[in-house]
Design a protein around this motif. Structure first.
Motif, PDB file in Angstrom:
ATOM      1  N   ALA A  94      34.798  39.111 -39.423  1.00 22.11           N
ATOM      2  CA  ALA A  94      33.392  37.864 -39.450  1.00 22.11           C
ATOM      3  C   ALA A  94      33.568  36.560 -39.210  1.00 22.11           C
ATOM      4  CB  ALA A  94      32.425  38.274 -40.983  1.00 22.11           C
ATOM      5  N   ILE A  95      34.307  35.616 -40.144  1.00 25.44           N
ATOM      6  CA  ILE A  95      34.559  35.227 -39.736  1.00 25.44           C
ATOM      7  C   ILE A  95      36.210  34.373 -39.307  1.00 25.44           C
ATOM      8  CG2 ILE A  95      35.477  33.670 -42.015  1.00 25.44           C
ATOM      9  CD1 ILE A  95      33.741  31.247 -41.917  1.00 25.44           C
ATOM     10  N   GLY A  96      36.598  34.887 -39.730  1.00 17.51           N
ATOM     11  CA  GLY A  96      37.848  34.820 -38.489  1.00 17.51           C
ATOM     12  C   GLY A  96      38.286  35.985 -37.828  1.00 17.51           C
ATOM     13  N   THR A  97      37.370  36.538 -37.063  1.00 15.70           N
ATOM     14  CA  THR A  97      37.500  36.995 -35.779  1.00 15.70           C
ATOM     15  C   THR A  97      38.741  36.320 -34.274  1.00 15.70           C
ATOM     16  OG1 THR A  97      35.270  38.047 -36.289  1.00 15.70           O
ATOM     17  CG2 THR A  97      36.356  38.848 -33.823  1.00 15.70           C
ATOM     18  N   ALA A  98      38.081  35.521 -34.590  1.00 18.21           N
ATOM     19  CA  ALA A  98      39.031  34.261 -32.976  1.00 18.21           C
ATOM     20  C   ALA A  98      40.002  33.811 -33.805  1.00 18.21           C
ATOM     21  CB  ALA A  98      38.286  33.272 -33.577  1.00 18.21           C
ATOM     22  N   GLU A  99      40.605  33.683 -35.246  1.00 21.57           N
ATOM     23  CA  GLU A  99      42.031  33.331 -35.690  1.00 21.57           C
ATOM     24  C   GLU A  99      42.910  34.705 -35.594  1.00 21.57           C
ATOM     25  OE1 GLU A  99      39.119  32.149 -37.052  1.00 21.57           O
ATOM     26  OE2 GLU A  99      40.080  29.861 -37.271  1.00 21.57           O
ATOM     27  N   THR A 100      42.150  36.005 -36.123  1.00 22.79           N
ATOM     28  CA  THR A 100      42.677  37.009 -35.789  1.00 22.79           C
ATOM     29  C   THR A 100      43.339  37.516 -34.658  1.00 22.79           C
ATOM     30  OG1 THR A 100      41.451  38.338 -37.576  1.00 22.79           O
ATOM     31  CG2 THR A 100      42.452  39.362 -36.167  1.00 22.79           C
ATOM     32  N   ILE A 101      42.115  37.372 -33.817  1.00 22.13           N
ATOM     33  CA  ILE A 101      41.884  37.826 -32.306  1.00 22.13           C
ATOM     34  C   ILE A 101      43.072  36.840 -31.826  1.00 22.13           C
ATOM     35  CG2 ILE A 101      41.295  38.355 -30.221  1.00 22.13           C
ATOM     36  CD1 ILE A 101      38.658  39.518 -31.042  1.00 22.13           C
ATOM     37  N   HIS A 102      43.473  35.603 -31.352  1.00 19.72           N
ATOM     38  CA  HIS A 102      44.113  35.152 -30.673  1.00 19.72           C
ATOM     39  C   HIS A 102      45.465  35.607 -31.437  1.00 19.72           C
ATOM     40  CE1 HIS A 102      41.365  33.168 -27.694  1.00 19.72           C
ATOM     41  NE2 HIS A 102      40.412  32.454 -28.682  1.00 19.72           N
ATOM     42  N   ALA A 103      45.994  34.925 -32.864  1.00 19.64           N
ATOM     43  CA  ALA A 103      47.289  35.640 -33.931  1.00 19.64           C
ATOM     44  C   ALA A 103      47.677  37.132 -33.196  1.00 19.64           C
ATOM     45  CB  ALA A 103      46.417  34.841 -35.100  1.00 19.64           C
ATOM     46  N   CYS A 104      46.949  37.777 -32.981  1.00 15.76           N
ATOM     47  CA  CYS A 104      47.179  39.239 -32.750  1.00 15.76           C
ATOM     48  C   CYS A 104      47.818  38.999 -30.697  1.00 15.76           C
ATOM     49  CB  CYS A 104      46.490  39.871 -32.609  1.00 15.76           C
ATOM     50  SG  CYS A 104      45.998  40.134 -33.907  1.00 15.76           S
ATOM     51  N   ASN A 105      47.345  38.057 -30.278  1.00 20.68           N
ATOM     52  CA  ASN A 105      46.865  38.081 -28.787  1.00 20.68           C
ATOM     53  C   ASN A 105      48.156  37.405 -28.500  1.00 20.68           C
ATOM     54  OD1 ASN A 105      46.852  39.053 -26.321  1.00 20.68           O
ATOM     55  ND2 ASN A 105      45.235  37.124 -25.559  1.00 20.68           N
ATOM     56  N   ARG A 106      48.923  36.163 -29.143  1.00 27.58           N
ATOM     57  CA  ARG A 106      50.674  35.529 -29.529  1.00 27.58           C
ATOM     58  C   ARG A 106      51.593  35.871 -30.179  1.00 27.58           C
ATOM     59  NH1 ARG A 106      47.107  31.263 -31.722  1.00 27.58           N
ATOM     60  NH2 ARG A 106      48.209  31.853 -34.125  1.00 27.58           N
ATOM     61  N   GLY A 107      50.930  37.051 -30.713  1.00 27.52           N
ATOM     62  CA  GLY A 107      51.935  37.933 -31.333  1.00 27.52           C
ATOM     63  C   GLY A 107      53.192  37.525 -31.945  1.00 27.52           C
ATOM     64  N   GLU A 108      52.266  36.992 -33.215  1.00 26.80           N
ATOM     65  CA  GLU A 108      52.999  36.174 -34.073  1.00 26.80           C
ATOM     66  C   GLU A 108      53.628  37.726 -34.621  1.00 26.80           C
ATOM     67  OE1 GLU A 108      53.231  33.150 -34.300  1.00 26.80           O
ATOM     68  OE2 GLU A 108      51.540  32.571 -32.547  1.00 26.80           O
ATOM     69  N   ASN A 109      55.034  36.907 -35.126  1.00 26.62           N
ATOM     70  CA  ASN A 109      55.848  38.363 -36.003  1.00 26.62           C
ATOM     71  C   ASN A 109      55.694  38.423 -37.815  1.00 26.62           C
ATOM     72  OD1 ASN A 109      57.514  38.818 -34.186  1.00 26.62           O
ATOM     73  ND2 ASN A 109      58.423  37.044 -34.092  1.00 26.62           N
ATOM     74  N   PHE A 110      54.245  38.553 -38.200  1.00 28.16           N
ATOM     75  CA  PHE A 110      53.903  38.347 -39.572  1.00 28.16           C
ATOM     76  C   PHE A 110      53.019  39.527 -40.252  1.00 28.16           C
ATOM     77  CE2 PHE A 110      50.644  35.138 -38.142  1.00 28.16           C
ATOM     78  CZ  PHE A 110      49.310  36.046 -38.584  1.00 28.16           C
ATOM     79  N   THR A 111      52.302  40.078 -40.483  1.00 29.59           N
ATOM     80  CA  THR A 111      52.385  41.414 -40.895  1.00 29.59           C
ATOM     81  C   THR A 111      50.610  41.193 -41.585  1.00 29.59           C
ATOM     82  OG1 THR A 111      53.897  42.554 -41.846  1.00 29.59           O
ATOM     83  CG2 THR A 111      51.891  43.027 -43.128  1.00 29.59           C
ATOM     84  N   ILE A 112      49.765  41.191 -40.976  1.00 34.69           N
ATOM     85  CA  ILE A 112      48.226  41.294 -41.676  1.00 34.69           C
ATOM     86  C   ILE A 112      47.777  42.407 -42.219  1.00 34.69           C
ATOM     87  CG2 ILE A 112      45.998  41.043 -41.208  1.00 34.69           C
ATOM     88  CD1 ILE A 112      46.682  39.797 -38.410  1.00 34.69           C
ATOM     89  N   ILE A 113      47.237  42.407 -43.520  1.00 35.56           N
ATOM     90  CA  ILE A 113      47.191  43.381 -44.610  1.00 35.56           C
ATOM     91  C   ILE A 113      45.331  42.911 -44.958  1.00 35.56           C
ATOM     92  CG2 ILE A 113      46.917  44.859 -46.811  1.00 35.56           C
ATOM     93  CD1 ILE A 113      49.740  43.625 -46.922  1.00 35.56           C
ATOM     94  N   PHE A 114      44.424  44.324 -43.499  1.00 31.43           N
ATOM     95  CA  PHE A 114      43.165  43.846 -43.507  1.00 31.43           C
ATOM     96  C   PHE A 114      42.643  45.495 -45.091  1.00 31.43           C
ATOM     97  CE2 PHE A 114      39.803  45.248 -40.788  1.00 31.43           C
ATOM     98  CZ  PHE A 114      38.935  44.482 -41.564  1.00 31.43           C
ATOM     99  N   ILE A 115      41.375  44.360 -45.493  1.00 30.41           N
ATOM    100  CA  ILE A 115      40.957  45.463 -46.980  1.00 30.41           C
ATOM    101  C   ILE A 115      39.893  46.270 -45.856  1.00 30.41           C
ATOM    102  CG2 ILE A 115      40.461  46.313 -49.094  1.00 30.41           C
ATOM    103  CD1 ILE A 115      43.404  46.067 -48.459  1.00 30.41           C
ATOM    104  N   ASN A 116      39.307  47.083 -45.145  1.00 30.37           N
ATOM    105  CA  ASN A 116      37.805  47.038 -45.817  1.00 30.37           C
ATOM    106  C   ASN A 116      37.139  48.386 -46.286  1.00 30.37           C
ATOM    107  OD1 ASN A 116      35.748  47.545 -43.406  1.00 30.37           O
ATOM    108  ND2 ASN A 116      36.263  49.536 -42.285  1.00 30.37           N
ATOM    109  N   ASN A 117      36.050  47.351 -46.818  1.00 32.36           N
ATOM    110  CA  ASN A 117      35.335  47.798 -48.079  1.00 32.36           C
ATOM    111  C   ASN A 117      33.885  48.325 -47.428  1.00 32.36           C
ATOM    112  OD1 ASN A 117      34.526  45.595 -48.689  1.00 32.36           O
ATOM    113  ND2 ASN A 117      35.304  45.429 -50.740  1.00 32.36           N
ATOM    114  N   GLY A 118      33.619  47.754 -46.113  1.00 39.25           N
ATOM    115  CA  GLY A 118      32.386  47.828 -45.246  1.00 39.25           C
ATOM    116  C   GLY A 118      30.902  47.046 -45.648  1.00 39.25           C
TER     117      GLY A 118
END
Lengths: 262, 76
Positions: A112-136
């Motif tokens: 939600a609030i971090g969509t922009a940061e998430t998408i851009h970090a993923c698009n830049r191809g940074e070398n870290f791990t994102i752990i995403f807990i989805n409980n809806g």
């Protein structure tokens, strides 16, 4: 209290099969009974312990239920503003390329609030791990509707169920970021059964192994329950999750070694 | 005859009584206690001798309160 079926003679160090890892601080977790966060915390710490990289790992905790993760994980942690964990992790990883960096985020934070940061970090191809807990759901603030809430699912801000004509469709952010060239490993797991927990641990292990290769983001989504927010018992919520969440969020690898597999 | 025997130790004060371990145990060795801990939760406890130390309960426990031991014992 009397332990009728206890076998104290078996309780020797050489017979020990499983114990809570020492990388988790010896304090009670702040999560509701039955919450999947505790299992993911423990699997994450076990992976760091097995790889022996706890002293070289920096975690970024989110805002949400797991905001107190720095109290539970006995490693270096930094707190990010709401949704900005990937931006902070980018800075850490660029300044300290030899450290292992991960962010631990919920769906309200990441999708939600971090969509922009998430998408851009993923698009830049940074070398870290994102752990995403989805409980809806937004668990911490009282079970409000999140972008990942399923159609027809009740929450405190959609008491008659999520109406997609008014409230839009659920955001499948994991499928979305798998399309980006900067992601190298994207997977979706869960933690409701012993087998699922083992698979999640393997996925986390792979995600941290891939940080050595420096080929892009490794992204692990964990579909979890929120029994308090869903107004169910923990066991009921796990069953409900299998019946309703998994058809919408199918488990398995989505992208392996930079190739879409699903 | 050799037999695999397991034992679990539940950290009673940390158990939140979520009952997820009951669903995970393949031999229904675990049940909730009638007593409560200091926080008022019924805690998990071992109720028979069928435990093989498979550690399923410990894996799914969100609070990591279960420690598992396993040994090969000789029974007559």
């Amino acid at each position: 209290m009397e332990e009728k079926f206890a076998h104290p003679e078996l309780r020797t160090p050489e017979n020990l099969v499983y114990k809570r890892t020492d990388l988790l601080v010896d304090c009670p977790l702040s999560y509701c009974p039955g919450c999947g966060h505790g299992v993911v915390h423990r699997m994450l710490m076990e992976v760091l312990e097995e790889k022996d990289i706890a002293s070289k790992t920096i975690g970024v905790n989110p805002v949400g239920c797991s905001v107190l993760a720095y109290d539970f994980m006995n490693i270096d942690m930094l707190g990010a503003a709401h949704g900005r964990a990937p931006a902070l992790a980018t800075a850490i990883k660029r300044l300290w390329p030899d450290r292992y960096v991960f962010t631990y985020q919920g769906d309200g934070d990441l999708a939600a609030i971090g969509t922009a940061e998430t998408i851009h970090a993923c698009n830049r191809g940074e070398n870290f791990t994102i752990i995403f807990i989805n409980n809806g759901i937004y668990g911490m603030t009282g079970g409000q509707m999140a972008p990942t809430t399923l159609p027809g699912m009740r929450s405190s801000t959609s008491p008659y169920g999520r109406d997609i004509d008014i409230m839009g469709h659920p955001l499948k952010i994991t499928e979305l970021i798998a399309q980006l060239p900067g992601t190298y490993y994207v997977t979706r797991q869960s933690v409701q059964t012993p087998a699922a927990v083992r698979k999640t641990k393997k996925a986390l292990r792979k995600a941290f192994d891939l940080q050595d290769e420096k080929k892009g983001i490794s992204f692990v989504e964990v579909v979890s329950n929120c029994n308090s927010g869903w107004k169910m018992t923990p066991v009921q919520s796990n069953t409900w999750m299998e019946e309703n969440m998994f058809p919408a969020y199918p488990l398995g690898d989505i992208k392996v070694n930079g190739e879409l597999v699903k | 005859m050799a037999k695999i025997k397991g034992d679990i130790v539940v950290n009673i004060e940390r158990c939140k009584g979520c009952e997820v371990c009951l669903a995970a145990c393949p031999f229904t060795c675990i049940a909730m206690s009638e007593e409560v801990n200091s926080k008022g939760y019924h805690f998990a406890m071992k109720v028979n001798d069928d435990c093989t130390g498979c550690s399923n309960c410990a894996l799914v426990c969100p609070d990591g309160v279960i420690t598992v031991y396993r040994a090969k014992v000789t029974v007559a």
